[in-house]
Design a protein around this motif. Structure first.
Motif, PDB file in Angstrom:
ATOM      1  N   GLU A  72      20.706  -7.255   1.283  1.00  0.00           N
ATOM      2  CA  GLU A  72      19.843  -6.094   1.496  1.00  0.00           C
ATOM      3  C   GLU A  72      20.660  -4.908   2.013  1.00  0.00           C
ATOM      4  OE1 GLU A  72      16.791  -5.576   0.697  1.00  0.00           O
ATOM      5  OE2 GLU A  72      16.090  -7.592   0.186  1.00  0.00           O
ATOM      6  N   GLY A  73      21.637  -5.181   2.873  1.00  0.00           N
ATOM      7  CA  GLY A  73      22.486  -4.112   3.382  1.00  0.00           C
ATOM      8  C   GLY A  73      23.324  -3.471   2.297  1.00  0.00           C
ATOM      9  N   TRP A  74      24.023  -4.305   1.501  1.00  0.00           N
ATOM     10  CA  TRP A  74      24.831  -3.756   0.407  1.00  0.00           C
ATOM     11  C   TRP A  74      23.952  -2.958  -0.563  1.00  0.00           C
ATOM     12  CZ3 TRP A  74      26.658  -9.395  -0.413  1.00  0.00           C
ATOM     13  CH2 TRP A  74      27.673  -9.702   0.501  1.00  0.00           C
ATOM     14  N   ALA A  75      22.803  -3.537  -0.920  1.00  0.00           N
ATOM     15  CA  ALA A  75      21.929  -2.884  -1.903  1.00  0.00           C
ATOM     16  C   ALA A  75      21.442  -1.534  -1.400  1.00  0.00           C
ATOM     17  CB  ALA A  75      20.746  -3.788  -2.239  1.00  0.00           C
ATOM     18  N   ARG A 120      21.527   4.137  -2.415  1.00  0.00           N
ATOM     19  CA  ARG A 120      21.561   5.506  -1.901  1.00  0.00           C
ATOM     20  C   ARG A 120      22.568   6.352  -2.672  1.00  0.00           C
ATOM     21  NH1 ARG A 120      22.750   4.967   4.010  1.00  0.00           N
ATOM     22  NH2 ARG A 120      24.920   5.050   3.326  1.00  0.00           N
ATOM     23  N   GLN A 121      23.747   5.784  -2.946  1.00  0.00           N
ATOM     24  CA  GLN A 121      24.748   6.551  -3.699  1.00  0.00           C
ATOM     25  C   GLN A 121      24.311   6.756  -5.145  1.00  0.00           C
ATOM     26  OE1 GLN A 121      29.294   6.385  -3.583  1.00  0.00           O
ATOM     27  NE2 GLN A 121      28.883   5.078  -5.343  1.00  0.00           N
ATOM     28  N   LEU A 171      24.245  10.340  -7.036  1.00  0.00           N
ATOM     29  CA  LEU A 171      25.194  10.695  -8.099  1.00  0.00           C
ATOM     30  C   LEU A 171      24.604  10.609  -9.505  1.00  0.00           C
ATOM     31  CD1 LEU A 171      28.492   9.065  -6.776  1.00  0.00           C
ATOM     32  CD2 LEU A 171      27.658  11.408  -6.479  1.00  0.00           C
ATOM     33  N   GLY A 172      23.392  10.095  -9.635  1.00  0.00           N
ATOM     34  CA  GLY A 172      22.713  10.164 -10.930  1.00  0.00           C
ATOM     35  C   GLY A 172      22.952   9.005 -11.868  1.00  0.00           C
ATOM     36  N   TYR A 173      23.486   7.883 -11.381  1.00  0.00           N
ATOM     37  CA  TYR A 173      23.553   6.695 -12.237  1.00  0.00           C
ATOM     38  C   TYR A 173      22.459   5.724 -11.799  1.00  0.00           C
ATOM     39  CZ  TYR A 173      26.432   4.737  -8.384  1.00  0.00           C
ATOM     40  OH  TYR A 173      26.899   4.316  -7.172  1.00  0.00           O
ATOM     41  N   ASN A 200      30.832   1.347  -2.773  1.00  0.00           N
ATOM     42  CA  ASN A 200      30.490   2.619  -3.417  1.00  0.00           C
ATOM     43  C   ASN A 200      31.722   3.343  -3.949  1.00  0.00           C
ATOM     44  OD1 ASN A 200      27.724   2.515  -3.255  1.00  0.00           O
ATOM     45  ND2 ASN A 200      27.578   3.699  -1.371  1.00  0.00           N
ATOM     46  N   GLN A 201      32.789   3.330  -3.187  1.00  0.00           N
ATOM     47  CA  GLN A 201      34.031   3.951  -3.649  1.00  0.00           C
ATOM     48  C   GLN A 201      34.538   3.266  -4.914  1.00  0.00           C
ATOM     49  OE1 GLN A 201      36.752   3.908  -0.341  1.00  0.00           O
ATOM     50  NE2 GLN A 201      35.351   5.030   0.978  1.00  0.00           N
ATOM     51  N   GLN A 202      34.466   1.932  -4.913  1.00  0.00           N
ATOM     52  CA  GLN A 202      34.924   1.177  -6.077  1.00  0.00           C
ATOM     53  C   GLN A 202      34.032   1.410  -7.292  1.00  0.00           C
ATOM     54  OE1 GLN A 202      37.684  -1.354  -7.066  1.00  0.00           O
ATOM     55  NE2 GLN A 202      38.126   0.578  -6.087  1.00  0.00           N
ATOM     56  N   ILE A 203      32.729   1.503  -7.069  1.00  0.00           N
ATOM     57  CA  ILE A 203      31.814   1.780  -8.182  1.00  0.00           C
ATOM     58  C   ILE A 203      32.202   3.076  -8.878  1.00  0.00           C
ATOM     59  CG2 ILE A 203      29.433   2.433  -8.756  1.00  0.00           C
ATOM     60  CD1 ILE A 203      28.547   0.453  -6.523  1.00  0.00           C
ATOM     61  N   VAL A 204      32.414   4.129  -8.099  1.00  0.00           N
ATOM     62  CA  VAL A 204      32.782   5.420  -8.682  1.00  0.00           C
ATOM     63  C   VAL A 204      34.131   5.328  -9.378  1.00  0.00           C
ATOM     64  CG1 VAL A 204      33.414   7.802  -8.136  1.00  0.00           C
ATOM     65  CG2 VAL A 204      31.392   6.787  -7.081  1.00  0.00           C
ATOM     66  N   GLU A 205      35.089   4.710  -8.722  1.00  0.00           N
ATOM     67  CA  GLU A 205      36.426   4.612  -9.322  1.00  0.00           C
ATOM     68  C   GLU A 205      36.390   3.859 -10.645  1.00  0.00           C
ATOM     69  OE1 GLU A 205      40.702   2.553  -8.182  1.00  0.00           O
ATOM     70  OE2 GLU A 205      39.521   3.464  -6.578  1.00  0.00           O
ATOM     71  N   ILE A 206      35.640   2.753 -10.678  1.00  0.00           N
ATOM     72  CA  ILE A 206      35.561   1.955 -11.905  1.00  0.00           C
ATOM     73  C   ILE A 206      34.827   2.711 -13.006  1.00  0.00           C
ATOM     74  CG2 ILE A 206      34.528  -0.119 -12.911  1.00  0.00           C
ATOM     75  CD1 ILE A 206      35.109  -1.512 -10.207  1.00  0.00           C
ATOM     76  N   LEU A 207      33.723   3.364 -12.666  1.00  0.00           N
ATOM     77  CA  LEU A 207      32.957   4.092 -13.686  1.00  0.00           C
ATOM     78  C   LEU A 207      33.726   5.282 -14.251  1.00  0.00           C
ATOM     79  CD1 LEU A 207      29.349   4.110 -12.134  1.00  0.00           C
ATOM     80  CD2 LEU A 207      30.210   2.668 -13.993  1.00  0.00           C
ATOM     81  N   LEU A 208      34.558   5.901 -13.429  1.00  0.00           N
ATOM     82  CA  LEU A 208      35.321   7.068 -13.889  1.00  0.00           C
ATOM     83  C   LEU A 208      36.620   6.685 -14.600  1.00  0.00           C
ATOM     84  CD1 LEU A 208      34.996   9.555 -10.873  1.00  0.00           C
ATOM     85  CD2 LEU A 208      33.756   9.598 -13.047  1.00  0.00           C
TER      86      LEU A 208
END
Length: 335
Positions: free
Chosen positions: A59-62, A67-68, A72-74, A291-299
């Motif tokens: 629940e914490g991670w989610a 929120r991010q 950021l719109g994904y 969250n940092q990794q999500i953005v880095e991987i998606l970009l």
């Protein structure tokens, strides 16, 4: 002539000041930097497959990831297997056909999802694993270094249960095939087996169930009333062992060491004397790194599986001496 030059210089200075003021007022949109960050993220699809929802870690991670995503719109979705490995297998199999941009996987053990994660990678889907690893390495892992957690726990307990004590220790496993359990066990035995005064008198799995942990500990205390310490896999489980110890009136004798995400519930259990130390892997910090990794991987232009990263999160040792709002979080803090 000199007077004319002076007037012209003054006018030039005023014009320069006016232009500077105008630029300052209008500002700069910095589109050449902002657009390459924001625009590629819009419309991307991220799906989280946890062990289950409804408990502090997931629940914490989610909450932090959601929120991010909104900012950021994904899109961010959850496929909840509710503790069922079969349901998790079906969810991942379906996602491979659906081809989201990124899957975030919380593995029940090191083997169950390994082939599926390899299939996902072959299908071009990037995979981020969180806190419990598979034997198959994907684009990124964010979570605890479980070997390090195990070493910290074992060394603390070995110090507490010195030669002037019985030296008797119980190991409370979680799920035997989970990464956390396997890596911690390696560290435990690497420490305990080298110390003549330490005697491991029980090594049983509670499978994340506090009621089972309590029942195991009640039996251990009957067989070994001079038990010195307990080392466990997860605070939500091991509070059951602490309850059995407290009920037996042995809280001052038996030292309970475990690990967890640093929730207020865990901190309250330390204050109540049910647990003595939690090695916290800090869920809010893990969420930020996720969250940092999500953005880095998606970009990233890299193909699925082309780059493999590991991010071990810092650990904090929680005891009665350092319980603060900074170390002890609640879900409401993260939403």
């Amino acid at each position: 002539m000199r007077k004319v030059c002076t007037v012209l210089l003054a006018a030039s200075a005023l014009l320069g000041s006016a232009l500077a003021a105008s630029a300052a007022t209008q500002g700069l949109d910095n589109a050449e930097r902002r657009d390459p960050y924001y625009k590629p993220l819009e419309g991307k699809r991220v799906v989280f497959v946890p062990l289950a929802m409804g408990f502090d870690l997931t629940e914490g991670w989610a909450a932090i990831m959601r929120r991010q995503a909104e900012d950021l719109g994904y899109t961010f979705e959850i496929r909840d297997p509710n503790w069922s490995t079969d349901a998790g297998t079906r969810a991942i199999t379906a996602l491979i056909s659906e081809k989201p941009d990124l899957m975030i996987i919380h593995n029940p053990d090191v083997q169950s999802y390994a082939r599926l994660l390899k299939r996902a990678e072959a299908a071009g889907i990037k995979v981020l694993q969180v806190n419990l690893e598979s034997s198959y390495t994907t684009d990124s892992y964010v979570g605890a270094d479980w070997v390090k957690v195990g070493y910290i726990e074992a060394k603390v307990l070995a110090d507490k249960c010195g030669p002037d004590t019985s030296g008797k220790i119980a190991i409370m496993q979680g799920v035997p095939t989970a990464a956390s359990n396997l890596y911690e066990l390696f560290a435990y035995h690497d420490v305990f087996d080298k110390l003549d005064h330490i005697k491991v008198v029980s090594e049983q799995a509670a499978n994340y169930d506090p009621a089972k942990a309590r029942a195991i500990m009640e039996t251990v205390l009957e067989q070994h009333p001079d038990l010195c310490g307990v080392v466990g896999n997860w605070d939500n489980q091991d509070v059951g062992a602490g309850a059995a110890i407290q009920e037996a009136g042995k809280s001052d004798q038996v030292y309970v060491v475990t690990s967890g995400g640093g929730t207020t519930n865990g901190c309250e259990n330390i204050e109540k004397g049910l647990l003595d130390m939690i090695v916290s892997y800090d869920v809010p910090l893990q969420g930020d790194i996720l969250n940092q990794q999500i953005v880095e991987i998606l970009l990233s232009d890299a193909k699925a599986g082309e780059i493999k990263n590991t991010y071990y999160t810092p650990l904090t040792l929680l005891t009665k001496d350092n319980l603060t709002p900074r170390n002890c979080w609640s879900l409401d803090d993260l939403k």
